[in-house]
Enzyme design. Structure first.
Site, PDB file in Angstrom:
ATOM      1  N   GLU A 119     -10.291  34.105  33.365  1.00 31.99           N
ATOM      2  CA  GLU A 119     -11.616  34.308  32.766  1.00 31.99           C
ATOM      3  C   GLU A 119     -11.519  34.495  31.257  1.00 31.99           C
ATOM      4  OE1 GLU A 119     -11.683  37.143  35.908  1.00 31.99           O
ATOM      5  OE2 GLU A 119     -13.828  36.814  36.216  1.00 31.99           O
ATOM      6  N   ARG A 175     -16.448  48.176  47.005  1.00 29.28           N
ATOM      7  CA  ARG A 175     -17.894  47.916  47.183  1.00 29.28           C
ATOM      8  C   ARG A 175     -18.171  47.407  48.590  1.00 29.28           C
ATOM      9  NH1 ARG A 175     -18.483  44.085  42.126  1.00 29.28           N
ATOM     10  NH2 ARG A 175     -16.438  44.769  41.449  1.00 29.28           N
ATOM     11  N   ASN A 184     -13.424  42.640  27.030  1.00 29.92           N
ATOM     12  CA  ASN A 184     -14.159  42.939  28.256  1.00 29.92           C
ATOM     13  C   ASN A 184     -14.255  44.461  28.321  1.00 29.92           C
ATOM     14  OD1 ASN A 184     -15.110  43.301  30.816  1.00 29.92           O
ATOM     15  ND2 ASN A 184     -13.446  42.200  31.850  1.00 29.92           N
ATOM     16  N   ARG A 221     -17.206  39.538  27.143  1.00 27.71           N
ATOM     17  CA  ARG A 221     -17.689  39.355  28.504  1.00 27.71           C
ATOM     18  C   ARG A 221     -18.885  40.285  28.685  1.00 27.71           C
ATOM     19  NH1 ARG A 221     -14.174  39.379  34.003  1.00 27.71           N
ATOM     20  NH2 ARG A 221     -15.907  38.997  35.417  1.00 27.71           N
ATOM     21  N   HIS A 279     -19.238  36.549  38.719  1.00 30.62           N
ATOM     22  CA  HIS A 279     -17.933  35.866  38.659  1.00 30.62           C
ATOM     23  C   HIS A 279     -18.054  34.445  38.101  1.00 30.62           C
ATOM     24  CE1 HIS A 279     -16.367  38.753  41.967  1.00 30.62           C
ATOM     25  NE2 HIS A 279     -15.854  39.097  40.796  1.00 30.62           N
TER      26      HIS A 279
END
Ligand code: AMP
Length: 401
Positions: free
Chosen positions: A378, A240, A9, A92, A180
């Site tokens: 993940e 965010r 990732n 990813r 996600h």
């Protein structure tokens, strides 16, 4: 020789990785790790399954780039895993655009298509693809697979995928992609084991971490999500902003003289829990603070989750199960309690002591809507997709999951 699947990732300044040994029927996690500080003096850290950890600086003459970072991962693998062959690498990749609804084998053509999607995720896609470039260079014989954050949401109906803009903008790719997806896919799979009858029904998953979003699923398929065109929309996050009137962006640029770059920096890096609290994006720090601003930030965070819970339940026409995941969803019992308080109208009865203990089921037996806490993974989702694609392309013949 042991076949190993590596997951990568790659971000702007870090590469997260995980390694799995391929057994005949499953993947055994060997380690997870992080190369941090790419672009400067980088550090390499790894945690072996079972707990032993190691951290060191990456030696070198200049700043460490993605290639040098990957070389550190490879060096560690060669040293620590005797007799291993990297059979496949799963990447990813944040954006799969409107068309990629599942992971893909990466070749030159596919890579060019992924580069064309860069304008949709300019802050992330180039770094993800720098990781792909470095891995293809280091392992020309390994199967390379791209797994997308957006793919899981391609089952959205048109109304959950569009904004109320003239149709030509939708056709140009300005859509609610959702993110996600790898986490939602992993949780959906887990729920099929934990509560198969509920997994086939109406489910809302709250992925609450440094990034946060929620997803409504019917029969295991995403029908609606709080994140939209970018990973800025929906819930407030660590740094965010979440949902924001687009007029605010126009005002900041036209009336306050901010540049698009400085607005982008503000919305991605200085808003959310960090911006509102003026203290931190870390829930553990915030939970220990008595500052009124911190309280307001946490109340706003909870209020937005409750608001979206109601909206997603309306999209589904009711809800059979709710799942909390992500660092906050898994570990912050007080956040879960605040979100679920007074939600009896939605059939939710929280079992307070099960919630405080962080048990897998946190609703009472009388609750018509069941509530679960399930850790997400993940990396494992990426590894499973990668192994399946490697197997179907003839690379891992002995793997039969
Ligand atoms: P993630 O992005 O999924 O790794 O989640 C990061 C968020 O989870 C941060 O806000 C952390 O403060 C929060 N978190 C991690 N562990 C805990 C914990 N034990 N209690 C409360 N929050 C936690």
């Amino acid at each position: 020789m042991n076949d190993v699947i590596l997951t990568l990732n790659a971000g702007s300044s870090s590469i997260k990785f995980a390694a799995y040994r391929v057994e005949s029927e499953n993947l055994t996690a060997l380690a997870t790790g992080l190369v941090d500080g790419i672009g400067g003096a980088a550090t390499f850290s790894v945690t072996l399954t079972g707990g032993r950890a190691d951290k060191r600086a990456i030696a070198g003459s200049g700043p460490v780039d993605h290639k040098a970072a990957l070389a550190a991962v490879i060096g560690w693998l060669n040293q620590s895993q005797q007799d291993c062959r990297i059979a496949a690498i799963g990447h990813r990749v944040v954006h799969g655009g409107p068309d990629f609804a599942k992971p893909i084998l990466i070749d030159d053509l596919r890579l060019a298509q992924l580069r064309d999607l860069t304008p949709l995720a300019p802050l992330h896609q180039p770094h993800n693809l720098a990781g792909v470039d470095a891995a293809r260079h280091a392992f020309p014989d390994a199967t390379q697979v791209a797994c997308f954050d957006t793919a899981f949401h391609r089952s959205h109906p048109f109304i959950a995928d569009t904004f109320a803009l003239p149709r030509q903008y939708y056709d140009q790719g300005i859509r609610r992609y959702g993110f996600h997806g790898l986490s939602y896919e992993f949780i959906t799979k887990r729920l099929r084991t934990v509560a198969p009858e509920l997994a086939a029904g109406r489910v809302i998953i709250a992925h609450l971490g440094n990034g946060a979003s929620m997803c409504a699923l019917r029969e295991g398929k995403s029908i609606s999500s709080t994140m939209g065109f970018t990973a800025l929309d929906g819930l407030p996050m660590g740094t965010r902003c979440g949902q924001l009137d687009p007029g605010v962006v126009l005002y900041l640029i036209t009336q306050k003289g901010m540049t698009p770059e400085s607005v982008s920096d503000l919305l991605y890096n200085d808003c959310g829990l960090k911006g509102m609290s003026g203290l931190s994006n870390d829930m553990r720090v915030l939970a220990d603070s008595a500052s009124p601003r911190v309280r307001e930030a946490l109340q706003y965070f909870v209020a937005r989750i409750r608001h979206e819970l109601g909206g997603l339940a309306a999209d589904l026409g009711g809800v059979d199960a709710i799942v909390f995941t992500g660092g906050i969803g898994e570990h912050s019992w007080s956040t879960r309690q605040a979100v679920l308080r007074g939600m009896e109208w939605l059939g939710i009865q929280l079992d307070d002591s099960a919630n405080e203990r962080g048990e897998q089921t946190i609703s009472t037996p009388q609750s018509t809507t069941r509530v679960f806490v399930l850790p997400t993974d993940e990396e494992r989702m990426i590894a499973e997709h990668t192994a399946a694609i490697a197997q179907s392309s003839g690379r891992l013949e002995h793997y039969r999951p």
